[in-house]
Motif scaffolding. Sequence first.
Motif, PDB file in Angstrom:
ATOM      1  N   ALA A 146      16.951  63.031  62.843  1.00 44.36           N
ATOM      2  CA  ALA A 146      15.770  63.481  63.588  1.00 44.36           C
ATOM      3  C   ALA A 146      15.103  62.320  64.322  1.00 44.36           C
ATOM      4  N   PRO A 162       5.347  65.829  64.931  1.00 51.32           N
ATOM      5  CA  PRO A 162       6.038  65.690  63.635  1.00 51.32           C
ATOM      6  C   PRO A 162       5.097  65.329  62.493  1.00 51.32           C
ATOM      7  N   GLY A 200       9.207  64.486  59.493  1.00 54.60           N
ATOM      8  CA  GLY A 200       8.016  64.232  60.288  1.00 54.60           C
ATOM      9  C   GLY A 200       7.678  62.754  60.362  1.00 54.60           C
ATOM     10  N   TRP A 224      14.716  62.680  68.333  1.00 56.65           N
ATOM     11  CA  TRP A 224      13.349  62.897  68.799  1.00 56.65           C
ATOM     12  C   TRP A 224      12.890  61.752  69.713  1.00 56.65           C
ATOM     13  N   HIS A 283       4.878  63.342  70.892  1.00 56.09           N
ATOM     14  CA  HIS A 283       6.079  63.008  70.123  1.00 56.09           C
ATOM     15  C   HIS A 283       5.731  62.234  68.844  1.00 56.09           C
ATOM     16  N   ALA A 295      10.462  60.894  62.425  1.00 51.70           N
ATOM     17  CA  ALA A 295      10.428  61.206  63.851  1.00 51.70           C
ATOM     18  C   ALA A 295       9.251  60.526  64.543  1.00 51.70           C
TER      19      ALA A 295
END
Length: 421
Positions: free
Chosen positions: A283, A304, A334, A287, A300, A337
């Motif tokens: 991820a 997350p 999360g 991402w 961005h 990312a």
Amino acid sequence: MPFLILLYFVNYLDRVNIGFAGPNGMNEELGLTATVFGFASGIFFIGYLVLEVPSNLALHRFGARRWLARIMITWGVLATVMACVPNPATLVVLRFLLGVAEAGFFPGIILYLTYWFPAAQRAKAVALFMTAVPVSSAVGATVSSALISAGHGIFGLSGWRFMFLVEGIPAMLLAVATWFYLTDRPSQAKWLTAEERTWLTEQLAAESKQTESVHGWPLRKALTHPRILALAFVYFGIAYGLYALGFFLPTIIKGFEQQYGTDLSTMETGLITAVPYVIGAAAMVLWAAHGDRKQERVWHVALPMLLGGACIPVALYLGNPFSAMVAVTICAVGVCAALPTFWALPSNFLAGAAAAGGIALINSLGNISGFAAPYITGALKDATGSQRSGLWVIGIVMVAAALTVISLRAAPRANKPEGAE
């Protein structure tokens, strides 16, 4: 990049391997409560905080090759000495000194990457470098568990002591390799053609000049401006989730035995611990690459964090270990990312010595979470008898940090008077 990833892999593993030692013999042998274990885990970051800014300024002055090698040899020695710790007080002292030794390593490499990668590729470059975090947590969980299981009795050591002994040696060996292998700037890279060196050097110089002409932050402003302190809080929120999971996830999984009736070996615990980080590594890169393509940073980072912060508190309220691990994995995704794209934010308006000082200050203040997360999580576990309250705090801090980065926008407005945004 592969060499830098290897360096950070070893760095992060030596930083958090106490999380595997704790529930696998160290806490019992040294008589550590959850609070004392959390304090010993987190005191590392107090030493880290003290010398972070001067260490990064030294790297800017003397070059990454020399300074990173110096950092690595000192942390490798201290990481190995951890195998001999006789009591809780010595453990706390050695963890503090380990933080002092490692100060400047991570922000130094973040600064170093700005010397090599133009802004349009920087978030992806940082993401590739930072895959070492989930990879070291995933592979490290398995390796550390294997060393603890297989090393018990070797040299007369407990398994956790043998793990510390073995895992400190690579840093010392890599310090020598760093001295001879790294190149400080693209202009010195003999493995690039003359045309490539010229193009990259000119591209980076033009970007630096543009940043300085638009924003023009001197070092003093980068060390005192409220925006830097706000970014430090955002990083505090990201790192809070990272370190709370890093130090206590093995303990949480061990706790499944009492909560759900599972029966897991040390190796099985290590393998299960690896799962959130394997998914988080994928991820992280995908991402960050998406953020580079869209040239968007704020959401961005925020999205997350909001997702991970919302999921982690409910993990231990779920009815089985599988669903609990799904919630933990979403939190890990999360955190992973958000991490690399976050570091593209300060380089939007900092350059030169201001970048060296500002990035180091953000990292050092943000890494107070490395002390706060394990200490608070451990203290709440001792006070309530459950990991649930600690996970609630993780979620609240992550959501608050996400809201902060949304309010900041990607960069300050250009050409404002000194002291104003």
